[in-house]
Design a protein around this motif. Structure first.
Motif, mmCIF file in Angstrom:
data_model
loop_
_atom_site.group_PDB
_atom_site.id
_atom_site.type_symbol
_atom_site.label_atom_id
_atom_site.label_comp_id
_atom_site.label_asym_id
_atom_site.label_seq_id
_atom_site.Cartn_x
_atom_site.Cartn_y
_atom_site.Cartn_z
ATOM 1 N N ALA A 60 1.052 -1.380 0.175
ATOM 2 C CA ALA A 60 0.072 -0.103 -0.136
ATOM 3 C C ALA A 60 0.923 1.439 -0.050
ATOM 4 C CB ALA A 60 -0.944 0.075 1.210
ATOM 5 N N ALA A 61 1.890 1.323 0.498
ATOM 6 C CA ALA A 61 2.942 2.376 0.997
ATOM 7 C C ALA A 61 3.371 2.446 -0.437
ATOM 8 C CB ALA A 61 3.689 2.161 1.870
ATOM 9 N N GLY A 62 3.842 1.558 -0.806
ATOM 10 C CA GLY A 62 4.669 1.635 -2.450
ATOM 11 C C GLY A 62 3.752 2.122 -3.230
ATOM 12 N N LEU A 63 2.573 1.760 -3.606
ATOM 13 C CA LEU A 63 1.492 2.277 -4.469
ATOM 14 C C LEU A 63 1.338 3.775 -4.361
ATOM 15 C CD1 LEU A 63 -1.153 -0.501 -4.488
ATOM 16 C CD2 LEU A 63 0.280 0.150 -6.518
ATOM 17 N N ALA A 64 1.195 4.361 -2.961
ATOM 18 C CA ALA A 64 0.831 5.606 -2.780
ATOM 19 C C ALA A 64 2.175 6.528 -3.065
ATOM 20 C CB ALA A 64 0.565 5.776 -1.213
ATOM 21 N N LEU A 65 3.300 5.762 -3.052
ATOM 22 C CA LEU A 65 4.481 6.520 -3.328
ATOM 23 C C LEU A 65 4.729 6.794 -4.554
ATOM 24 C CD1 LEU A 65 7.415 4.663 -0.768
ATOM 25 C CD2 LEU A 65 6.607 7.064 -0.785
ATOM 26 N N ARG A 66 4.112 6.082 -5.351
ATOM 27 C CA ARG A 66 4.099 6.201 -6.928
ATOM 28 C C ARG A 66 2.922 6.987 -7.247
ATOM 29 N NH1 ARG A 66 6.890 2.120 -9.841
ATOM 30 N NH2 ARG A 66 8.436 1.196 -8.408
ATOM 31 N N GLY A 67 2.239 7.608 -6.134
ATOM 32 C CA GLY A 67 1.247 8.582 -6.700
ATOM 33 C C GLY A 67 -0.349 8.143 -6.926
ATOM 34 N N HIS A 68 -0.256 6.892 -6.686
ATOM 35 C CA HIS A 68 -1.889 6.309 -6.520
ATOM 36 C C HIS A 68 -2.590 6.548 -5.329
ATOM 37 C CE1 HIS A 68 -0.919 4.247 -10.375
ATOM 38 N NE2 HIS A 68 0.245 3.932 -9.765
ATOM 39 N N ARG A 69 -3.729 7.061 -5.342
ATOM 40 C CA ARG A 69 -4.466 7.056 -4.250
ATOM 41 C C ARG A 69 -4.987 5.642 -3.489
ATOM 42 N NH1 ARG A 69 -6.936 11.481 -2.323
ATOM 43 N NH2 ARG A 69 -8.766 10.517 -1.620
ATOM 44 N N THR A 70 -4.299 5.401 -2.403
ATOM 45 C CA THR A 70 -4.363 4.079 -1.920
ATOM 46 C C THR A 70 -4.872 3.911 -0.313
ATOM 47 O OG1 THR A 70 -2.301 3.621 -2.940
ATOM 48 C CG2 THR A 70 -3.155 1.883 -1.377
ATOM 49 N N VAL A 71 -5.899 2.932 -0.164
ATOM 50 C CA VAL A 71 -6.412 2.784 1.084
ATOM 51 C C VAL A 71 -5.985 1.424 1.574
ATOM 52 C CG1 VAL A 71 -8.587 2.310 0.604
ATOM 53 C CG2 VAL A 71 -8.288 2.843 2.771
ATOM 54 N N VAL A 72 -5.615 1.219 2.770
ATOM 55 C CA VAL A 72 -5.147 0.079 2.956
ATOM 56 C C VAL A 72 -6.213 -0.556 4.360
ATOM 57 C CG1 VAL A 72 -3.190 0.338 4.535
ATOM 58 C CG2 VAL A 72 -3.450 -1.940 4.020
ATOM 59 N N ILE A 73 -7.046 -1.499 4.045
ATOM 60 C CA ILE A 73 -7.974 -2.121 5.221
ATOM 61 C C ILE A 73 -7.683 -3.338 5.889
ATOM 62 C CG2 ILE A 73 -10.685 -2.589 5.459
ATOM 63 C CD1 ILE A 73 -10.877 -1.803 2.700
ATOM 64 N N ASP A 74 -7.836 -3.292 7.346
ATOM 65 C CA ASP A 74 -7.653 -4.430 8.260
ATOM 66 C C ASP A 74 -8.906 -5.254 8.155
ATOM 67 O OD1 ASP A 74 -6.997 -6.236 9.990
ATOM 68 O OD2 ASP A 74 -6.000 -4.811 11.284
ATOM 69 N N PHE A 75 -8.999 -6.327 7.721
ATOM 70 C CA PHE A 75 -10.180 -7.282 7.845
ATOM 71 C C PHE A 75 -10.041 -8.156 9.121
ATOM 72 C CE2 PHE A 75 -13.318 -7.393 4.228
ATOM 73 C CZ PHE A 75 -12.525 -6.356 3.499
ATOM 74 N N ASP A 76 -9.033 -8.040 9.606
ATOM 75 C CA ASP A 76 -8.910 -9.095 11.044
ATOM 76 C C ASP A 76 -9.463 -8.414 12.145
ATOM 77 O OD1 ASP A 76 -7.977 -11.219 12.429
ATOM 78 O OD2 ASP A 76 -5.964 -10.964 12.010
ATOM 79 N N VAL A 77 -10.905 -8.617 12.162
ATOM 80 C CA VAL A 77 -11.698 -8.109 13.392
ATOM 81 C C VAL A 77 -11.420 -8.710 14.267
ATOM 82 C CG1 VAL A 77 -14.081 -7.372 13.868
ATOM 83 C CG2 VAL A 77 -13.542 -7.651 11.538
ATOM 84 N N GLY A 78 -11.099 -8.131 15.431
ATOM 85 C CA GLY A 78 -10.876 -8.626 16.765
ATOM 86 C C GLY A 78 -9.420 -8.986 16.981
ATOM 87 N N LEU A 79 -8.514 -8.693 16.015
ATOM 88 C CA LEU A 79 -7.272 -8.918 15.941
ATOM 89 C C LEU A 79 -6.479 -7.872 15.286
ATOM 90 C CD1 LEU A 79 -6.686 -12.819 15.760
ATOM 91 C CD2 LEU A 79 -6.429 -11.473 17.911
ATOM 92 N N ARG A 80 -6.800 -6.711 15.678
ATOM 93 C CA ARG A 80 -6.516 -5.447 14.928
ATOM 94 C C ARG A 80 -4.857 -5.410 15.028
ATOM 95 N NH1 ARG A 80 -9.309 -0.584 16.638
ATOM 96 N NH2 ARG A 80 -7.890 0.096 18.133
ATOM 97 N N ASN A 81 -4.111 -5.113 13.970
ATOM 98 C CA ASN A 81 -2.617 -5.339 14.053
ATOM 99 C C ASN A 81 -2.031 -4.324 12.688
ATOM 100 O OD1 ASN A 81 -1.605 -6.271 16.098
ATOM 101 N ND2 ASN A 81 -2.177 -8.428 15.166
ATOM 102 N N LEU A 82 -2.808 -3.937 11.772
ATOM 103 C CA LEU A 82 -2.393 -2.947 10.892
ATOM 104 C C LEU A 82 -2.189 -1.737 11.365
ATOM 105 C CD1 LEU A 82 -2.100 -3.048 7.613
ATOM 106 C CD2 LEU A 82 -3.974 -2.198 7.596
ATOM 107 N N ASP A 83 -2.928 -1.161 12.190
ATOM 108 C CA ASP A 83 -2.546 -0.122 12.605
ATOM 109 C C ASP A 83 -1.285 -0.012 13.566
ATOM 110 O OD1 ASP A 83 -3.327 -1.710 14.650
ATOM 111 O OD2 ASP A 83 -4.392 -0.321 16.219
#
Lengths: 120, 271
Positions: B25-48
């Motif tokens: 996600a960071a790499g895509l954004a660095l190349r200028g693409h509007r990017t969102v990264v979603i955490d689907f691991d409900v109950g075990l949040r770690n992406l944050d």
């Protein structure tokens, strides 16, 4: 020891195991993929086949294998029946068989074959 | 504008899905693409935590699905990279809170506003993982060169072909990409680890990249920095290659050969 190993260009010996891993994966995945692609009627087909074949030969469920393989241009349904040749039943009454299909009755009629029975 | 939905999935846990989702996600954004990264691991949040925005979470995915918060209240803008947003999940709910029609509404809204929607799937093949892959246009199968990971990846590839929305609607199948992580060229050279060719042959999907086993990955997660920002790190550079390939560029594979051993390291026993 590490200095010695290094100077002599030695490596600590470890049996290469990656090949074993690959082989085991290929075997287990070929089985799992076959059952994953199988159509949902397979268990019912297996049950019906068991009933029909059971009229002629005493077989156990585990000796009937029904496999389904999807390939790029066609699909193969493979039916494998293994049975003990001494376990053949006498043919069912002639009339009953004839109405269903005369061919199998003739083929299954005596004389009994003594050789090992494996049919495909 | 209709964004592209990319799921990172693996079946097996601990193979590097979240690390890879953050880096890509960071790499895509660095190349200028509007990017969102979603955490689907409900109950075990770690992406944050991996993205370093754990103290900025106010609303989450489930709040938005339930209509308790608006999308732009829940999205966290990355402070280092323009065009990058993190969509955290709920830590208190369970995965059943991911109602499919609710998720569909949120994804549709994100597609209007972003070029790339990166979905970080939970491990397993239960409801959470199936919801994460359901909406995918393409899938990155994160795999370690190890028997249980390869087997689970094969299972997930089967599920993509049968349980995704594209499969249900008889549309063009989900595009699959293999991302081989924690690869050790040294161990491969010694015959101790499956080679990239072995894994490609077994799974028969195209290769997106090879991420070498690297101590910089732990350093990045310790500090909450996507590892792709560490341009000195072999793993960071390998993720950069993977992002380039995802965007259709051709990049040579790197990190396939053991690094030359440094004489001092060899003598003092530090590999």
């Amino acid at each position: 020891m590490r200095i010695l190993d290094f100077l002599l260009g030695r490596r600590r010996a470890a049996a290469p195991t990656a090949g074993i891993a690959k082989e085991r994966l290929q075997i287990v995945l070929s089985h799992e993929r076959a059952s994953r692609d199988a159509p949902s009627f397979l268990p019912a087909l297996q049950r019906d086949l068991l009933a029909v074949i059971g009229k002629y030969v005493a077989i156990k469920e585990e000796f009937l294998r029904v496999n389904f393989a999807r390939r790029s241009d066609n699909s193969v349904l493979e039916i494998n029946v293994t049975f003990d040749p001494t376990a053949m039943r006498p043919p069912p009454p002639a009339g009953e068989v004839r109405t269903a299909s005369p061919q199998p009755a003739a083929r299954f009629a005596p004389p009994r074959r003594k050789s090992a029975g494996k049919k495909r | 504008m209709a964004g592209k939905v990319v799921v990172l999935t693996s079946g097996k846990g601990g193979v590097g899905k979240t690390t890879s989702a953050a880096a890509i996600a960071a790499g895509l954004a660095l190349r200028g693409h509007r990017t969102v990264v979603i955490d689907f691991d409900v109950g075990l949040r770690n992406l944050d935590l991996i993205m370093g925005c754990e103290r900025r979470v106010v609303f989450d995915f489930i709040n938005v699905i339930n209509g308790d918060a608006k999308l732009n209240q829940a999205l966290i803008r990355d402070k280092r990279i323009d065009n990058l947003y993190v969509f955290p999940t709920s830590q208190t709910r369970d995965k059943d809170a991911l109602k499919r029609d609710g998720v569909a509404r949120v994804i549709d809204e994100l597609k209007q506003n972003f070029d790339y929607i990166i979905c970080d799937s939970p491990a397993g093949i239960e409801h959470g993982a199936l919801t994460a892959l359901y909406f995918a246009d393409s899938a990155i199968i994160v795999t370690n060169p190890e028997v249980s990971s390869v087997r689970d990846s094969d299972r997930i590839i089967g599920l993509l072909a049968s349980k995704s929305r594209r499969a249900e609607r008889n549309e063009k199948p989900v595009a699959e990409h293999l991302l081989l992580t924690r690869y050790s060229a040294e161990r491969v050279a010694r015959g101790e680890m499956l080679t990239v060719e072995d894994v490609k042959e077994i799974l028969s999907i195209p290769l997106l990249g090879i991420i070498p086993e690297s101590e910089t990955v732990l350093r990045a997660s310790n500090t909450g920095t996507p590892v792709i920002l560490d341009t000195e790190s072999p793993a960071g550079r390998a993720y950069d290659d993977a992002v380039a390939r995802l965007l259709g560029e051709t990049r040579e594979l790197r990190f396939l050969l053991p690094q030359r051993r440094n004489i001092f390291r060899a003598i003092f026993g530090r590999a």
